[in-house]
Design a protein around this motif. Structure first.
Motif, PDB file in Angstrom:
ATOM      1  N   ARG A   1     -20.792   9.609   7.307  1.00 30.65           N
ATOM      2  CA  ARG A   1     -20.384  11.008   7.455  1.00 30.65           C
ATOM      3  C   ARG A   1     -18.943  11.276   7.034  1.00 30.65           C
ATOM      4  NH1 ARG A   1     -23.780  14.369   9.467  1.00 30.65           N
ATOM      5  NH2 ARG A   1     -22.094  15.888   9.631  1.00 30.65           N
ATOM      6  N   GLU A   2     -18.194  10.244   6.650  1.00 29.78           N
ATOM      7  CA  GLU A   2     -16.774  10.431   6.330  1.00 29.78           C
ATOM      8  C   GLU A   2     -16.418   9.627   5.082  1.00 29.78           C
ATOM      9  OE1 GLU A   2     -14.600   9.202   9.771  1.00 29.78           O
ATOM     10  OE2 GLU A   2     -15.679  10.542  11.116  1.00 29.78           O
ATOM     11  N   TRP A   3     -15.962  10.297   4.037  1.00 26.47           N
ATOM     12  CA  TRP A   3     -15.654   9.593   2.795  1.00 26.47           C
ATOM     13  C   TRP A   3     -14.475   8.638   2.938  1.00 26.47           C
ATOM     14  CZ3 TRP A   3     -10.766  10.159   1.127  1.00 26.47           C
ATOM     15  CH2 TRP A   3     -10.071  11.349   1.401  1.00 26.47           C
ATOM     16  N   TRP A   4     -13.658   8.820   3.942  1.00 25.11           N
ATOM     17  CA  TRP A   4     -12.406   8.075   4.082  1.00 25.11           C
ATOM     18  C   TRP A   4     -12.484   6.892   5.056  1.00 25.11           C
ATOM     19  CZ3 TRP A   4     -13.265  13.083   5.869  1.00 25.11           C
ATOM     20  CH2 TRP A   4     -13.376  13.217   7.251  1.00 25.11           C
TER      21      TRP A   4
ATOM     22  N   ARG B   1      -2.701   2.878  -5.887  1.00 22.39           N
ATOM     23  CA  ARG B   1      -2.652   2.153  -4.615  1.00 22.39           C
ATOM     24  C   ARG B   1      -3.566   2.806  -3.592  1.00 22.39           C
ATOM     25  NH1 ARG B   1       3.328   1.988  -2.665  1.00 22.39           N
ATOM     26  NH2 ARG B   1       3.370   4.007  -3.718  1.00 22.39           N
ATOM     27  N   ILE B   2      -4.049   1.983  -2.695  1.00 17.97           N
ATOM     28  CA  ILE B   2      -4.755   2.494  -1.521  1.00 17.97           C
ATOM     29  C   ILE B   2      -3.711   3.059  -0.559  1.00 17.97           C
ATOM     30  CG2 ILE B   2      -6.084   1.828   0.517  1.00 17.97           C
ATOM     31  CD1 ILE B   2      -7.436  -0.305  -1.267  1.00 17.97           C
ATOM     32  N   GLN B   3      -3.940   4.262  -0.089  1.00 16.51           N
ATOM     33  CA  GLN B   3      -3.060   4.835   0.934  1.00 16.51           C
ATOM     34  C   GLN B   3      -3.722   4.695   2.300  1.00 16.51           C
ATOM     35  OE1 GLN B   3      -2.293   9.196   1.606  1.00 16.51           O
ATOM     36  NE2 GLN B   3      -0.197   8.591   1.158  1.00 16.51           N
ATOM     37  N   ILE B   4      -3.013   4.094   3.220  1.00 18.48           N
ATOM     38  CA  ILE B   4      -3.528   3.903   4.573  1.00 18.48           C
ATOM     39  C   ILE B   4      -3.139   5.119   5.409  1.00 18.48           C
ATOM     40  CG2 ILE B   4      -3.484   2.453   6.627  1.00 18.48           C
ATOM     41  CD1 ILE B   4      -2.680   0.151   4.663  1.00 18.48           C
ATOM     42  N   PHE B   5      -4.140   5.869   5.818  1.00 20.80           N
ATOM     43  CA  PHE B   5      -3.915   7.065   6.624  1.00 20.80           C
ATOM     44  C   PHE B   5      -3.855   6.707   8.099  1.00 20.80           C
ATOM     45  CE2 PHE B   5      -5.406  10.765   8.998  1.00 20.80           C
ATOM     46  CZ  PHE B   5      -4.652  11.791   8.455  1.00 20.80           C
TER      47      PHE B   5
ATOM     48  N   PHE C   1       0.831  -1.194   0.000  1.00 18.73           N
ATOM     49  CA  PHE C   1       0.000   0.000   0.000  1.00 18.73           C
ATOM     50  C   PHE C   1       0.872   1.254   0.000  1.00 18.73           C
ATOM     51  CE2 PHE C   1      -2.148  -3.441   2.245  1.00 18.73           C
ATOM     52  CZ  PHE C   1      -3.349  -3.510   1.571  1.00 18.73           C
ATOM     53  N   ALA C   2       0.227   2.390  -0.135  1.00 19.85           N
ATOM     54  CA  ALA C   2       0.909   3.661   0.082  1.00 19.85           C
ATOM     55  C   ALA C   2       0.697   4.061   1.537  1.00 19.85           C
ATOM     56  CB  ALA C   2       0.353   4.733  -0.844  1.00 19.85           C
ATOM     57  N   VAL C   3       1.717   4.656   2.133  1.00 17.33           N
ATOM     58  CA  VAL C   3       1.647   5.028   3.548  1.00 17.33           C
ATOM     59  C   VAL C   3       2.372   6.353   3.740  1.00 17.33           C
ATOM     60  CG1 VAL C   3       2.139   4.311   5.913  1.00 17.33           C
ATOM     61  CG2 VAL C   3       1.733   2.580   4.165  1.00 17.33           C
ATOM     62  N   GLU C   4       1.820   7.193   4.594  1.00 17.60           N
ATOM     63  CA  GLU C   4       2.473   8.456   4.930  1.00 17.60           C
ATOM     64  C   GLU C   4       3.388   8.245   6.133  1.00 17.60           C
ATOM     65  OE1 GLU C   4       1.246  12.898   6.588  1.00 17.60           O
ATOM     66  OE2 GLU C   4      -0.235  11.723   5.464  1.00 17.60           O
ATOM     67  N   PHE C   5       4.661   8.595   5.977  1.00 17.50           N
ATOM     68  CA  PHE C   5       5.612   8.502   7.087  1.00 17.50           C
ATOM     69  C   PHE C   5       6.184   9.871   7.393  1.00 17.50           C
ATOM     70  CE2 PHE C   5       6.062   3.940   5.816  1.00 17.50           C
ATOM     71  CZ  PHE C   5       5.766   3.384   7.041  1.00 17.50           C
ATOM     72  N   PRO C   6       6.336  10.220   8.680  1.00 20.93           N
ATOM     73  CA  PRO C   6       5.798   9.469   9.822  1.00 20.93           C
ATOM     74  C   PRO C   6       4.277   9.530   9.850  1.00 20.93           C
ATOM     75  CG  PRO C   6       6.686  11.559  10.576  1.00 20.93           C
ATOM     76  CD  PRO C   6       7.036  11.446   9.121  1.00 20.93           C
ATOM     77  N   HIS C   7       3.693   8.679  10.655  1.00 23.98           N
ATOM     78  CA  HIS C   7       2.246   8.611  10.750  1.00 23.98           C
ATOM     79  C   HIS C   7       1.677   9.984  11.135  1.00 23.98           C
ATOM     80  CE1 HIS C   7      -1.650   7.780  12.712  1.00 23.98           C
ATOM     81  NE2 HIS C   7      -1.728   6.787  11.858  1.00 23.98           N
TER      82      HIS C   7
ATOM     83  N   VAL D   1     -10.597   1.574   9.353  1.00 20.52           N
ATOM     84  CA  VAL D   1      -9.401   2.083   8.693  1.00 20.52           C
ATOM     85  C   VAL D   1      -9.770   3.332   7.895  1.00 20.52           C
ATOM     86  CG1 VAL D   1      -9.738   0.590   6.663  1.00 20.52           C
ATOM     87  CG2 VAL D   1      -7.433   1.433   7.217  1.00 20.52           C
ATOM     88  N   ASP D   2      -8.873   4.315   7.924  1.00 17.78           N
ATOM     89  CA  ASP D   2      -9.035   5.537   7.137  1.00 17.78           C
ATOM     90  C   ASP D   2      -8.109   5.450   5.932  1.00 17.78           C
ATOM     91  OD1 ASP D   2     -10.756   6.485   9.086  1.00 17.78           O
ATOM     92  OD2 ASP D   2      -9.201   7.622  10.128  1.00 17.78           O
ATOM     93  N   VAL D   3      -8.676   5.609   4.740  1.00 15.36           N
ATOM     94  CA  VAL D   3      -7.889   5.400   3.521  1.00 15.36           C
ATOM     95  C   VAL D   3      -8.216   6.452   2.471  1.00 15.36           C
ATOM     96  CG1 VAL D   3      -7.576   2.917   3.802  1.00 15.36           C
ATOM     97  CG2 VAL D   3      -9.639   3.765   2.676  1.00 15.36           C
ATOM     98  N   THR D   4      -7.292   6.605   1.535  1.00 11.16           N
ATOM     99  CA  THR D   4      -7.513   7.395   0.335  1.00 11.16           C
ATOM    100  C   THR D   4      -6.793   6.679  -0.807  1.00 11.16           C
ATOM    101  OG1 THR D   4      -7.454   9.629  -0.610  1.00 11.16           O
ATOM    102  CG2 THR D   4      -5.569   8.964   0.752  1.00 11.16           C
ATOM    103  N   LEU D   5      -6.591   7.357  -1.918  1.00 11.58           N
ATOM    104  CA  LEU D   5      -5.963   6.735  -3.086  1.00 11.58           C
ATOM    105  C   LEU D   5      -4.741   7.522  -3.525  1.00 11.58           C
ATOM    106  CD1 LEU D   5      -9.169   6.006  -5.209  1.00 11.58           C
ATOM    107  CD2 LEU D   5      -7.871   4.348  -3.854  1.00 11.58           C
ATOM    108  N   VAL D   6      -3.795   6.800  -4.116  1.00 12.02           N
ATOM    109  CA  VAL D   6      -2.593   7.383  -4.709  1.00 12.02           C
ATOM    110  C   VAL D   6      -2.543   6.926  -6.159  1.00 12.02           C
ATOM    111  CG1 VAL D   6      -0.076   7.343  -4.680  1.00 12.02           C
ATOM    112  CG2 VAL D   6      -1.330   7.511  -2.535  1.00 12.02           C
ATOM    113  N   ASP D   7      -2.272   7.858  -7.084  1.00  7.65           N
ATOM    114  CA  ASP D   7      -2.285   7.498  -8.503  1.00  7.65           C
ATOM    115  C   ASP D   7      -0.951   6.920  -8.954  1.00  7.65           C
ATOM    116  OD1 ASP D   7      -0.521   9.616  -8.997  1.00  7.65           O
ATOM    117  OD2 ASP D   7      -2.096  10.969  -9.709  1.00  7.65           O
ATOM    118  N   GLU D   8      -0.848   6.672 -10.264  1.00 10.26           N
ATOM    119  CA  GLU D   8       0.338   5.997 -10.800  1.00 10.26           C
ATOM    120  C   GLU D   8       1.605   6.839 -10.704  1.00 10.26           C
ATOM    121  OE1 GLU D   8      -1.483   8.349 -14.118  1.00 10.26           O
ATOM    122  OE2 GLU D   8      -2.220   7.016 -12.527  1.00 10.26           O
TER     123      GLU D   8
END
Length: 235
Positions: A202-205, A70-74, A24-30, A140-147
């Motif tokens: 109430r939350e798209w993510w 990819r799905i990004q895990i927030f 997946f895609a992940v933001e670091f640091p959390h 889980v809170d998620v969004t998307l990351v493109d190519e």
């Protein structure tokens, strides 16, 4: 209490396991760790085993529709102590953004701001019958990351305290950008729901599987059924 808190919990004992972040895609640091959230020995990138399996399935569905996205895990597992930290942080930020001083708030102002905070954030309850969804390891809170590796524009950031967080906020707009935002939200919802998740109204993510909200949403859609939650609070 939220409506979904009426759903009984029959804890199944399924363990928390590490999310295979390489998939997946992940933001670091959390994002919350950057703010100082006290996770201690707990990792935010854990979920119940079945949710990890379903997340992988959702990623596979996404690949069929958008190769190299990819799905990004927030955010995933969230101990109640972190829920409390983030609720308090969000309240303080809302006060600051309004140009107010917390010590000088009237009772009416304080109540109004808390109402806004709790539209997005679950109460950090320690009652085993009313756990925050993330504290069950089943949300889980998620969004998307493109190519290209860019986060896909959903029309509002995760955790925003506004009506733009509503999943269908952009549905009736005829502005091209708004329709793109709505299409991106629909894509995210489509791949997650194909994998068994249910989206927070109430939350798209925010998506869950097996917790009280998930069971309540199933029961709302199918009144003749009687789903119960299989995941309760962990810490």
């Amino acid at each position: 209490m939220r409506p979904y808190h009426q759903v009984p919990i029959q804890e199944c004992g399924e363990p928390l396991v590490a999310i295979p972040l390489e998939l997946f895609a992940v933001e670091f640091p959390h994002p919350y760790e950057k703010l100082g959230a006290p996770y201690g020995e707990h990792s935010p990138y854990f979920l119940r085993q079945s949710l990890v399996d379903s997340l992988i399935a959702a990623q596979n569905y996404l690949q069929l529709l958008r190769p190299d996205w990819r799905i990004q895990i927030f955010d995933a597992y969230r101990p109640v102590v972190v829920q409390q930290f983030m609720v308090d942080y969000t309240f303080a930020e809302a006060v600051r953004e309004r140009g107010l001083v917390e010590a000088e708030l009237s009772a009416t102002q304080r109540q109004e701001i808390w109402q806004e905070v709790y539209k997005i954030w679950a109460e950090p309850s320690l009652d085993e019958k009313t756990p925050p969804p993330h504290s069950t390891g089943a949300a889980v809170d998620v969004t998307l990351v493109d190519e290209t590796g860019e986060v896909v524009n959903m029309g509002s950031p995760i955790d925003e305290l506004s009506e733009r967080s509503l999943p269908d906020y952009y549905a009736i707009s005829d502005i091209p950008e708004a329709q793109q935002y709505h299409g991106n939200r629909l894509l995210l919802c489509d791949v997650m729901e194909k994998a068994g998740f249910k989206r927070n109204p109430r939350e798209w993510w925010h998506f869950s599987l097996g917790d009280q909200m998930w069971a309540w949403l199933h029961n709302q859609a199918n009144p003749d059924q009687n789903f119960v939650a299989r995941y309760g609070r962990l810490v």
